[in-house]
Structures are given as C-alpha cells and as structure tokens.
Motif scaffolding. Structure first.
Motif: not given
Length: 180
Positions: A115-122
């Motif tokens: 969402x606009x405040x949470x992310x995942x990166x791999x």
C-alpha cells in the motif's frame, strides 16, 4: 545492438525497476497512482543499490541509515537480531574481520508495494569470502535471497524487517515460478 549492464553496476537495479514500471503504466487505471508507485519503487530500488555499494565499500553506516530504530534482521544462519544497534553489530562483524574479506554482489530487486506506506523488496545476493592475504582463493561461498520489509513514515522509507536465506543459485532477477 543491445548494451548490457553488468549486475554489479549500482545503476542496474535502478534501471531494471524503471523499465518494469514503465511497462506497468499502460494498464487501465494505472495513471493516477502510477507516478506515486513509480517514485516509491524507484526510491526502494535506490536504497538497495546504496546497500550494495555500502557492502562492497565496507561503508556500513550508509546501509544502516536506512533502518528504523526497531528493525529486525534474521541472517542466513537463522540468528535473530532486534533493534538497529544489534543489526549494526552484525554488520560490523561482517566488515571488521581480521583475517577474512569478501566480494559482494546484489541482483536486480523485485519491489512489491503493499500500500502507500508498506512494501516488500526481494533480491538475490552473493558473498564470496576469502583470506585477506590471498584474495584469489575463495574459502566460502554464500548465496541467498534477501527479503526486506519497508515502511514509509514522514515521507521516508525505512527497512523494518529483513530475512535472509541461503539459496543454491544466484538469481540475477527474482521472478515468480510457474508451476504447471
């Protein structure tokens, strides 16, 4: 003729994400939120590039500046570190070894905005260890996949949780596996 950018190049992650996002822009309904998502994804990809360069140059503070104070880290051996201070001590163990040094490389990241405040990166990584006196002699090869959770607060992304795991191969790109 197509020019290839080596994976170790810090711009590689940044350009790959930009290319991916430019393809996403043509989808219906994407124009309104597309620019914000693009900016956030590029910022997160840049953070990964900064981390890669910090690991290569052994300038760990640049990587640590990206962590929240209450960040957690699970390393590839399963050890759990809680709080930025302990994450820093773990990184200092990596770079401050008296007899061993390493070669570090990160693959192209895959960014998933929740969402606009949470992310995942791999992203895939490799760390080849060698004795300082004989850099050509690799003594131990670590290859893995990094999973980072980021949270945006006061218009700035920070890593809040990282999990690292060993993998048998270095993946230049993290892509979904198709199981048919």
């Amino acid at each position: 003729m197509t020019q290839r950018i080596p994976i170790g190049n810090p711009l590689c992650a940044f350009l790959s994400v930009l290319c991916f996002l430019s393809c996403e822009q043509g989808k219906p309904g994407s124009s309104q939120i597309g620019n914000l998502q693009k900016e956030d994804s590029l910022e997160i990809a840049q953070m990964i590039s900064v981390r890669e360069q910090a690991m290569i140059k052994k300038e760990i503070q640049a990587a640590l500046d990206q962590f929240s104070e209450n960040a957690t880290w699970i390393n590839s051996q399963g050890y759990y570190f809680e709080g930025k201070e302990h994450v820093a001590k773990f990184h200092q163990m990596l770079t401050g070894n008296d007899s061993l040094d390493y070669y570090y490389e990160a693959g192209t990241p895959r960014i998933r905005l929740i969402d606009s405040k949470n992310a995942l990166a791999y992203y895939s990584w490799k760390m080849f260890w060698h004795k300082k006196e004989t850099p050509a002699d690799t003594t131990f090869k670590e290859i893995g996949l990094m999973t980072l959770s980021a949270h945006k607060k006061n218009d700035r992304w920070k890593w809040i949780a990282v999990t690292n795991q060993h993998t048998p191969w270095f993946y230049k790109n993290v892509a979904p596996v198709s199981v048919d």
